[in-house]
Design a protein around this motif. Structure first.
Motif, mmCIF file in Angstrom:
data_model
loop_
_atom_site.group_PDB
_atom_site.id
_atom_site.type_symbol
_atom_site.label_atom_id
_atom_site.label_comp_id
_atom_site.label_asym_id
_atom_site.label_seq_id
_atom_site.Cartn_x
_atom_site.Cartn_y
_atom_site.Cartn_z
ATOM 1 N N LYS A 72 48.469 47.474 41.936
ATOM 2 C CA LYS A 72 48.901 46.085 41.730
ATOM 3 C C LYS A 72 49.141 45.392 43.068
ATOM 4 O O LYS A 72 48.785 44.218 43.243
ATOM 5 N N LEU A 73 49.730 46.108 44.023
ATOM 6 C CA LEU A 73 49.942 45.524 45.347
ATOM 7 C C LEU A 73 48.613 45.230 46.039
ATOM 8 O O LEU A 73 48.503 44.254 46.786
ATOM 9 N N ALA A 74 47.622 46.066 45.813
ATOM 10 C CA ALA A 74 46.304 45.803 46.387
ATOM 11 C C ALA A 74 45.678 44.554 45.761
ATOM 12 O O ALA A 74 44.988 43.796 46.440
ATOM 13 N N PHE A 75 45.938 44.321 44.481
ATOM 14 C CA PHE A 75 45.442 43.116 43.829
ATOM 15 C C PHE A 75 46.131 41.870 44.387
ATOM 16 O O PHE A 75 45.515 40.824 44.533
ATOM 17 N N THR A 85 41.752 40.257 47.044
ATOM 18 C CA THR A 85 42.159 41.621 46.743
ATOM 19 C C THR A 85 41.783 42.509 47.912
ATOM 20 O O THR A 85 40.727 42.339 48.506
ATOM 21 N N ASN A 86 42.650 43.442 48.221
ATOM 22 C CA ASN A 86 42.357 44.417 49.267
ATOM 23 C C ASN A 86 41.545 45.538 48.631
ATOM 24 O O ASN A 86 42.092 46.501 48.095
ATOM 25 N N ALA A 120 40.814 46.067 32.790
ATOM 26 C CA ALA A 120 40.575 44.620 32.720
ATOM 27 C C ALA A 120 40.957 43.945 34.034
ATOM 28 O O ALA A 120 40.253 43.046 34.501
ATOM 29 N N ASP A 121 42.060 44.385 34.638
ATOM 30 C CA ASP A 121 42.466 43.797 35.911
ATOM 31 C C ASP A 121 41.495 44.173 37.030
ATOM 32 O O ASP A 121 41.239 43.366 37.925
ATOM 33 N N GLU A 130 31.759 45.586 43.733
ATOM 34 C CA GLU A 130 33.005 46.304 44.024
ATOM 35 C C GLU A 130 33.488 47.070 42.797
ATOM 36 O O GLU A 130 33.971 48.203 42.913
ATOM 37 N N PHE A 131 33.340 46.455 41.626
ATOM 38 C CA PHE A 131 33.747 47.140 40.397
ATOM 39 C C PHE A 131 32.872 48.359 40.142
ATOM 40 O O PHE A 131 33.356 49.389 39.669
ATOM 41 N N ALA A 132 31.592 48.267 40.466
ATOM 42 C CA ALA A 132 30.686 49.416 40.300
ATOM 43 C C ALA A 132 31.127 50.567 41.201
ATOM 44 O O ALA A 132 31.107 51.733 40.787
#
Length: 142
Positions: A72-75, A85-86, A120-121, A130-132
């Motif tokens: 969450k902190l990275a988001f 986002t980091n 989902a986040d 990045e999601f891949a």
């Protein structure tokens, strides 16, 4: 002429049958409302209790809540202008999760702490590429 019409309307309203609820129906409705209120109050207290327990346990390294908070902190990264986002922190945190079983616990801790789904986040915060990469890291846990 308007006065007699108003008088007729008042008389017509007075002659309409009154709707009354029986004593038992009123009691059932009040009891139902009270039961629903108690249910939602207890539900809110349980959610708060779970969140507090997760936050206390998050101080221990390797705890699922610790990983969830780090994600969450990275988001919510504090880059120079406070946006973005980091991604490197997300990848690093995902790589540090030792197994698929712990990953499932991290997802549950994330849901308990923030009320949203980690997957989902991740989709929301990361671009398609990045999601891949994140999915590859997650799939390597199985």
């Amino acid at each position: 002429m308007a006065l007699p019409a108003a008088a007729l309307a008042v008389k017509a309203i007075q002659k309409t049958p009154k709707v009354t609820l029986g004593k038992n129906v009123t009691t059932v409705l009040l009891a139902s409302g009270l039961g629903i209120g108690v249910f939602f109050t207890l539900r809110a207290l349980m959610i708060r209790f779970k969140r507090n327990r997760r936050e206390i346990n998050a101080l221990q390294p390797g705890n699922p809540a610790n990983f969830a908070i780090r994600l969450k902190l990275a988001f919510e990264n504090d880059k120079p202008f406070g946006w973005g986002t980091n991604e490197e922190a997300v990848y690093q945190t995902l790589e540090e999760i030792p197994s698929y079983a712990i990953l499932k616990k991290v997802e549950r801790a994330y849901r308990d702490l923030y009320g949203s789904n980690l997957s989902a986040d991740l989709m929301d915060e990361l671009s398609t590429e990045e999601f891949a990469i994140a999915q590859e890291i997650i799939n390597s846990k199985t």
